[in-house]
Design an enzyme around this catalytic site. Structure first.
Site, PDB file in Angstrom:
ATOM      1  N   ASP A 237      12.166   2.812 -39.896  1.00 32.88           N
ATOM      2  CA  ASP A 237      12.843   3.527 -38.744  1.00 32.88           C
ATOM      3  C   ASP A 237      13.403   2.394 -37.773  1.00 32.88           C
ATOM      4  OD1 ASP A 237      12.639   6.537 -38.310  1.00 32.88           O
ATOM      5  OD2 ASP A 237      10.818   5.675 -39.265  1.00 32.88           O
ATOM      6  N   ASN A 247       7.488   2.341 -39.136  1.00 32.50           N
ATOM      7  CA  ASN A 247       7.744   3.610 -39.878  1.00 32.50           C
ATOM      8  C   ASN A 247       6.690   4.649 -39.595  1.00 32.50           C
ATOM      9  OD1 ASN A 247       9.214   4.686 -42.230  1.00 32.50           O
ATOM     10  ND2 ASN A 247       7.170   4.546 -43.419  1.00 32.50           N
ATOM     11  N   LYS A 248       6.725   5.573 -40.219  1.00 35.70           N
ATOM     12  CA  LYS A 248       5.790   6.928 -40.003  1.00 35.70           C
ATOM     13  C   LYS A 248       4.485   6.360 -39.740  1.00 35.70           C
ATOM     14  CE  LYS A 248       7.352   9.902 -39.194  1.00 35.70           C
ATOM     15  NZ  LYS A 248       7.660  10.335 -37.798  1.00 35.70           N
TER      16      LYS A 248
END
Length: 378
Positions: A237, A247-248
């Site tokens: 991201d 990121n997640k």
């Protein structure tokens, strides 16, 4: 899959495949206003950094359409800022809005005519959407060289067509490897609490006929210890200038386990996800999402009442745990400060800058001697 983000130029409506409903139901969420777009972004009707960026671009078209009257410029600016602030972590959101702002300035800014600007905005948004698909396919071809025939690839969250304008980043690498004739299977971890892996990644790959197995997030160490995972490929991201990657939530833990078990860990992302203004991961804002995503499964409450909940949407994986960053310019290798700078400035695509069109095979060739983790696997 190329119609999950679709703008109707006749009705001026943005149609988004509602990812909250998958895989049980395929239905569109229709955006007719800036507030509709903000709602879609914040509630994850649409998610994934590149897809968020494309949605934001079309949102700017709606913002201009709404900005009528003598104060149209101020209203447009307000609408664009409202979109840009919808979610804090994914840098593509601000990147897309600023790109649309550049179109506005090129057309004369506040002194320009809003009528022809609407056509320019729509053209720019469509160009951005088309470019993202092309970038994902190019990125995928570069990344496919990092995948060996027979590999089982673990991926976290969903970095597929749904997370982009089409084809995907991490899943784009897998798709390209399969298209190149390699036999590849995938383990999609469920990715609590929103279950992007179980709901979305598995849905995409099953539709494509690519072998996929869903596993609980907390099974990762066992899977790796049993030799069931040969590669990890995830999306991003936001990537800081030094290679630290947001990121997640849960990605950092997967990276730590991959390092422990000597499994290559790759990040796949377009250059638009790199934020050169953020020196390292400490400067990346981490979104916190509603408690309801953790406390409930559908309408059923899973947690006791009045118990506090932590629901961070992202974590940051330090660059030292990343084997390579797969981009449309090639695979970037450490030192990431140098290779990222070279890629963003369109300089060398040679190994002297830490960029390669495929994986580095000899440790002596790798910039700063990035270890080849696959060689150390037992």
């Amino acid at each position: 899959m190329d119609d999950h983000i679709r703008f109707d130029h006749q009705t001026f409506e943005l149609h988004l495949l509602d990812q909250r409903l998958l895989p049980a139901q395929e239905a569109d969420f229709v955006c007719r206003s800036v507030e509709d777009v903000v709602y879609a972004l914040q509630t994850m009707v649409v998610r994934g950094a590149p897809a968020i960026g494309v949605t934001a671009a079309w949102g700017c078209v709606l913002a201009l359409r709404e900005a009528q009257g003598p104060d149209w410029a101020a209203r447009l600016e307000q609408g664009m800022e409202r979109i840009a602030a919808a979610r804090p972590t994914a840098v593509n959101l601000r990147w897309a809005v600023e790109r649309m702002r550049g179109v506005w300035l090129a057309a004369g800014g506040e002194a320009g005519d809003p009528a022809p600007l609407l056509t320019a905005f729509a053209h720019a948004a469509q160009t951005m959407q088309d470019e993202d698909v092309a970038v994902c396919k190019t990125l995928g071809r570069h990344g496919a060289a990092c995948i060996e025939d027979g590999d089982c690839v673990l991926t976290h969250c969903n970095a597929g067509a749904l997370a982009t304008a089409g084809y995907g980043t991490a899943l784009g690498v897998i798709r390209a490897a399969v298209e190149a004739g390699k036999k590849v299977s995938v383990i999609a971890d469920e990715t609590r609490p929103f279950l992007q892996g179980a709901r979305l990644t598995a849905w995409e790959l099953e539709r494509d006929g690519i072998p996929v197995t869903v596993a609980c997030d907390n099974a990762c160490a066992l899977l790796m210890s049993r030799g069931l995972v040969q590669r990890v490929v995830v999306g991003a991201d936001r990537i800081a200038a030094n290679g630290d990657t947001a990121n997640k939530i849960g990605t950092y833990g997967v990276a730590l386990l991959a390092r422990h078990f000597h499994i290559p860990f790759y990040v796949a992302a377009p250059l638009s996800t790199i934020d050169p203004a953020t020196p390292d991961g400490a400067g990346i804002p981490i979104e916190e999402r509603p408690e309801l995503e953790v406390t409930h499964m559908g309408e059923t409450r899973l947690c006791p009442e009045n118990v506090p909940v932590l629901n961070f949407a992202f974590d940051v994986t330090p660059a030292e745990y990343i084997s390579g960053i797969i981009t449309e310019k090639g695979v970037l290798y450490p030192p990431y400060g140098l290779s990222i700078w070279a890629a963003l400035n369109d300089l060398s695509t040679g190994r002297s800058a830490g960029i390669s069109a495929g994986p580095l095979r000899d440790e002596d060739d790798a910039p700063d001697a990035e270890p080849d983790w696959s060689r150390e696997r037992s």
